[in-house]
Design a protein around this motif. Structure first.
Motif, mmCIF file in Angstrom:
data_model
loop_
_atom_site.group_PDB
_atom_site.id
_atom_site.type_symbol
_atom_site.label_atom_id
_atom_site.label_comp_id
_atom_site.label_asym_id
_atom_site.label_seq_id
_atom_site.Cartn_x
_atom_site.Cartn_y
_atom_site.Cartn_z
ATOM 1 N N CYS A 200 -9.610 5.569 -53.380
ATOM 2 C CA CYS A 200 -9.158 4.935 -54.511
ATOM 3 C C CYS A 200 -7.818 4.176 -54.245
ATOM 4 N N ALA A 201 -6.887 4.669 -53.422
ATOM 5 C CA ALA A 201 -5.807 4.152 -53.057
ATOM 6 C C ALA A 201 -5.965 2.868 -52.261
ATOM 7 N N ALA A 202 -7.004 2.999 -51.264
ATOM 8 C CA ALA A 202 -7.451 1.669 -50.537
ATOM 9 C C ALA A 202 -8.081 0.663 -51.200
ATOM 10 N N LEU A 203 -8.696 0.913 -52.319
ATOM 11 C CA LEU A 203 -9.368 -0.187 -53.183
ATOM 12 C C LEU A 203 -7.958 -0.768 -54.120
ATOM 13 N N ARG A 204 -7.140 0.089 -54.548
ATOM 14 C CA ARG A 204 -6.113 -0.574 -55.369
ATOM 15 C C ARG A 204 -5.113 -1.314 -54.566
ATOM 16 N N VAL A 205 -4.950 -1.143 -53.396
ATOM 17 C CA VAL A 205 -4.038 -2.065 -52.522
ATOM 18 C C VAL A 205 -4.866 -3.250 -52.241
ATOM 19 N N GLN A 206 -5.978 -3.176 -52.000
ATOM 20 C CA GLN A 206 -7.028 -4.435 -51.689
ATOM 21 C C GLN A 206 -7.218 -5.123 -53.216
ATOM 22 N N ALA A 207 -6.948 -4.769 -54.048
ATOM 23 C CA ALA A 207 -7.214 -5.357 -55.514
ATOM 24 C C ALA A 207 -5.788 -6.184 -55.378
ATOM 25 N N ILE A 208 -4.672 -5.383 -55.427
ATOM 26 C CA ILE A 208 -3.357 -5.942 -55.481
ATOM 27 C C ILE A 208 -3.184 -7.258 -54.641
ATOM 28 N N GLN A 209 -3.655 -7.044 -53.130
ATOM 29 C CA GLN A 209 -3.638 -8.064 -52.341
ATOM 30 C C GLN A 209 -4.358 -9.307 -52.619
ATOM 31 N N GLU A 210 -5.645 -8.801 -53.395
ATOM 32 C CA GLU A 210 -6.412 -9.973 -53.901
ATOM 33 C C GLU A 210 -5.702 -10.877 -54.867
ATOM 34 N N GLN A 211 -5.110 -10.248 -56.018
ATOM 35 C CA GLN A 211 -4.520 -10.908 -56.937
ATOM 36 C C GLN A 211 -3.233 -11.674 -56.673
ATOM 37 N N GLN A 212 -2.511 -11.080 -55.611
ATOM 38 C CA GLN A 212 -1.332 -12.120 -55.022
ATOM 39 C C GLN A 212 -1.974 -13.174 -54.338
ATOM 40 N N ALA A 213 -2.914 -13.240 -53.725
ATOM 41 C CA ALA A 213 -3.696 -14.222 -53.130
ATOM 42 C C ALA A 213 -3.911 -15.312 -53.883
ATOM 43 N N ALA A 214 -4.556 -14.660 -55.245
ATOM 44 C CA ALA A 214 -4.989 -15.725 -56.149
ATOM 45 C C ALA A 214 -3.862 -16.432 -56.970
ATOM 46 N N GLN A 215 -2.925 -15.743 -57.163
ATOM 47 C CA GLN A 215 -1.550 -16.164 -57.723
ATOM 48 C C GLN A 215 -0.973 -17.260 -56.950
ATOM 49 N N GLN A 216 -0.907 -16.928 -55.558
ATOM 50 C CA GLN A 216 -0.416 -18.012 -54.480
ATOM 51 C C GLN A 216 -1.328 -19.296 -54.832
#
Length: 313
Positions: free
Chosen positions: A237-253
């Protein structure tokens, strides 16, 4: 996207007899409008007759058909504008994945199924809001609630099976009995080959939607993310949450870069507008022009004549 195959139960969930009860129940919102792999507007009576007829070597207590529920999310529905034609297209693609998921080399045309699109859903005893007492059972749910019900025969398409058998294309003695609720999952040994991986089917249904309509699915909207959050280990669960945050940050950039590019192009557009917007004054016809009275040129004053004085007398 939810791709659900309800398990057996009482009432309409009991699948050992005729499909007529379920077909009649699904007529509640709108009459007719059933469709299959290659047909539209199939009458309800024909749906029941075709499903009930397509069976062989099944016992009295064996399941004769199954139900598949395909429920796109509200974001997915907005992406396709809840277009009924696109929903039918997606359903057919999802049933191709249903056939392939058995691992027996069959296609959608080897199935007998009928589907119907519904646009309303009501609250039930399993809804959290009903359990908490916030809403009553049977209340219409808000927002887009479009979903698809599919009734699919357990037995493969008997007409196609017989035709292929006569032509020598098949050497199987009996048609396949296809149960999505089987415990076999990609079995390679024993009498039963193949099986049905329900988690894999949910992912295949998502991929069918994304491919058909170019939907860029965030990680948090995937079946894998939802299933891991519910059944995974804390580490997963923790690994997927980190991956989701990274994906969201990349989308915002990416979004910030696009906005900056748009803002840089605005001044150039504003400078170009006045030049492009210049409009020449239309020529005024000669007959409409004001007539001006010609002015006579000014004459120079006559020279002043000097008086010549004579001698006094």
């Amino acid at each position: 996207m939810v791709a659900k195959i309800p398990s057996a139960g009482k009432g309409l969930a009991q699948r050992t007899g005729s499909s007529g009860g379920l077909v009649d129940y699904l007529e509640k919102e709108v009459q007719g409008q059933w469709f299959s792999l290659d047909r539209e507007d199939v009458p309800a009576a024909e749906v029941t007759q075709t499903l009930d007829k397509n069976k062989r070597n099944l016992g009295r207590t064996d399941d004769k058909y199954y139900q598949v529920v395909l429920a796109p999310s509200q974001a997915e529905l907005r992406h396709i504008g809840s277009d009924p034609e696109k929903l039918r297209e997606f359903t057919r693609a999802a049933m191709e994945q249903y056939a392939a998921n058995f691992g027996k080399g069959i296609e959608g045309k080897d199935l007998v199924y009928f589907a119907k699109v519904e646009h309303e859903r009501t609250t039930g005893p399993a809804d959290r809001a009903v359990q908490l007492g916030d809403v009553e059972k049977g209340q219409a749910k808000e927002g887009p609630q479009t979903h698809i019900h599919v009734i699919v025969s357990r037995t493969e398409n008997m007409a196609r099976y017989t035709e292929r058998k006569k032509s020598g294309e098949l050497d199987r003695k009996n048609p396949y009995h296809l149960s999505p609720l089987t415990n076999h999952k990609d079995t390679q040994r024993g009498v039963v080959k193949g099986g049905f991986e329900r988690k894999q089917y949910s992912e295949r249904a998502e991929q069918a939607f994304d491919k058909a309509f170019g939907y860029e699915r965030p990680l948090t909207e995937t079946f894998r993310y939802a299933h891991t959050m519910q059944h995974g280990t804390p580490e997963q669960c923790a690994a997927l949450r980190v991956q989701a945050i990274q994906e969201q940050q990349a989308a915002q950039q990416r979004q910030a870069v696009q906005q900056a590019a748009v803002q840089q192009s605005v001044p150039k557009q504003r400078q170009a507008v006045p030049l492009a917007a210049q409009v020449q004054q239309p020529a005024v016809p000669v007959e409409q022009r004001p007539q001006l009275t010609p002015t006579a040129p000014e004459q120079a004053p006559a020279p002043k004549q000097e008086r010549i004085k004579g001698p006094r007398r």
